[in-house]
Scaffold this motif. Structure first.
Motif, mmCIF file in Angstrom:
data_model
loop_
_atom_site.group_PDB
_atom_site.id
_atom_site.type_symbol
_atom_site.label_atom_id
_atom_site.label_comp_id
_atom_site.label_asym_id
_atom_site.label_seq_id
_atom_site.Cartn_x
_atom_site.Cartn_y
_atom_site.Cartn_z
ATOM 1 N N LEU A 101 -1.084 -6.039 4.224
ATOM 2 C CA LEU A 101 -0.683 -4.834 3.486
ATOM 3 C C LEU A 101 0.108 -5.302 2.280
ATOM 4 O O LEU A 101 1.279 -5.676 2.402
ATOM 5 N N GLU A 107 2.552 -7.150 6.895
ATOM 6 C CA GLU A 107 3.099 -6.478 5.720
ATOM 7 C C GLU A 107 3.797 -7.463 4.782
ATOM 8 O O GLU A 107 4.663 -8.234 5.206
ATOM 9 N N VAL A 109 -4.286 1.117 3.028
ATOM 10 C CA VAL A 109 -3.082 0.554 2.411
ATOM 11 C C VAL A 109 -2.370 1.606 1.560
ATOM 12 O O VAL A 109 -1.147 1.779 1.643
#
Lengths: 96, 221, 110
Positions: B185, B112, B75
């Motif tokens: 993420l 994400e 990440v």
């Protein structure tokens, strides 16, 4: 990709079927309307693998997005909230 | 590689009316029928020549190397390198390999968090989890409460974790029902513009990669 | 009829998420390893899908009374018995042996 029945953007309905054995389509989503967001490959059929067979032929797997409010009529959050569930092709029907 | 920051409460998978106490040191603790069964099966498959004790030991040691720090490294790199992030979003396995992390054969997909979308992962049917990238799941991930409620009232579950997502941000729940595993993420915290990868890595918690919390802010790091 | 199986719990009412966790005990890691080594592509003695099916078939009472890795070893052991990898007699004898050893270790404080 020609072997897949659906593509991103297609409106689909999850089959409202309730077989008694091992399946990977959650109960709560059956009969719900969603939109395919992605084809994520074809995989051995878990409904066959679970009983010791080889899972062939492979089944196309899709990510399907649903509006929370369409799944839960009393959903309390904002209308924009969604869920994405991985669903095999044989659990989907075309939605007009 | 141990999880020293965890408490040693005997958390488990259901309400607490029927505890199954156990401790790492079996000699000091009561043992259950299933612990005996596990030992018996482990010995039988070795005696039958199906596996070796070396392979069993190696497998246990290998899983001990799987921990949130691996995912945190991934990440943090995505925060610093947009091209790497693009590769992570299309192929976690290949991108992880760039960092020397082998995630094995079960596909992991990265999702994400953005200004507009907050993602959270659950497995309502069992407890699927990106274990090869962030280790074995915490007990609560496998609990009836988490598995039941997250898909229906995600914002309330997030509140249980002290996480409030504003109403102008879409909450998107991912039910990990099939052949893919998901890792979130988290968004890069504000105020970290001049931070290096090592410092950023410390902000990435396991819970932020499940999506029940955000990455730590510089103030709380 | 709309059958909802016990493990299929998405959307059901439940209490607050208690943020419990523990360091995995060695016996839990061992169960994890048993399943992983038996399901390698070279062996394919077990599959994840069979393991899940076996867990679901433990039934509501057992499912809730066992913790996570207790469910795993129950399902895996049933599968090994079904497939003839181990026999009931072998398992019974080995479990008695293990239990006797552990009991002795504990009694002698070793």
């Amino acid at each position: 990709m020609s072997e897949t029945k659906y593509q991103a953007g297609d409106a689909v309905k999850v089959r409202a079927a309730f077989p008694p054995g091992h399946v990977r389509t959650p109960h709560f989503i059956r009969g719900c309307d969603g939109v395919v967001t992605q084809y994520v490959g074809s995989h051995p059929n878990p409904e066959e693998l679970a009983y010791g067979r080889d899972g062939m032929p492979k089944k196309p797997l899709y990510r399907v997005k649903f509006n929370q409010a369409d799944v839960w009529p009393n959903y309390e959050g904002p209308a924009k909230d969604t869920m994405v569930i991985d669903i095999y092709e044989h659990w989907l029907e075309k939605n007009q | 590689m141990s999880h020293d920051d965890h408490d040693h409460s005997h958390g488990h998978d259901h309400s607490h009316d029927e505890p199954h106490p156990y401790q790492p040191d079996i000699e000091d603790a009561p043992f259950t029928e299933r612990m005996v069964m596990a030992q018996a099966v482990a010995e039988l498959i070795v005696e039958k020549g199906i596996v070796s004790t070396d392979e069993m030991r190696a497998q246990i040691e290998f899983m001990d190397t799987r921990e949130p720090a691996l995912g945190a490294k991934l990440v943090a790199r995505t925060w610093l390198d947009p091209e790497f992030k693009a590769r992570v979003l299309t192929d976690v396995k290949a991108a992880s390999a760039e960092l020397g992390i082998d995630i094995g054969d079960i596909p992991i997909q990265a999702i994400e968090n953005t200004e507009d979308v907050h993602n959270v992962v659950v497995c309502t049917l069992c407890s699927c989890y990106p274990r090869m990238l962030i280790g074995l799941p915490p007990d609560w991930y496998k609990s009836r409460a988490y598995r039941s409620r997250t898909i229906k009232e995600p914002r309330k579950v997030l509140e249980d974790f002290g996480t409030t997502i504003p109403d102008n941000v879409e909450v998107r729940v991912h039910d990990s029902t099939a052949d893919l595993r998901y890792v979130v993420l988290p968004a890069r915290p504000a105020g970290t513009d001049d931070w290096n990868e090592e410092r950023l890595t410390d902000l990435v918690t396991r819970d932020s990669m499940i999506g029940v919390s955000l990455a730590k802010s510089p103030e709380t790091a | 009829m709309t059958i909802r199986r016990h493990h299929d719990m998405g959307g059901l009412d439940a209490g607050a998420v208690e943020q419990t966790e523990h360091d995995y005990a060695i016996w839990e890691k061992r169960v994890d390893a048993i399943v992983k080594v038996l399901s390698t592509p070279e062996r394919k003695i077990l599959s994840t899908d069979e393991l899940r099916r076996g867990i679901e078939e433990l039934g509501p009472g057992v499912y809730d009374n066992l913790n996570y890795y207790e469910r795993w070893i129950s399902s895996a052991t049933n599968l090994l018995l079904e497939k003839g990898v181990i026999t009931v007699d072998e398992l019974g004898a080995k479990m008695a042996d293990v239990e006797a050893r552990w009991q002795k270790d504990r009694d002698t404080g070793s």
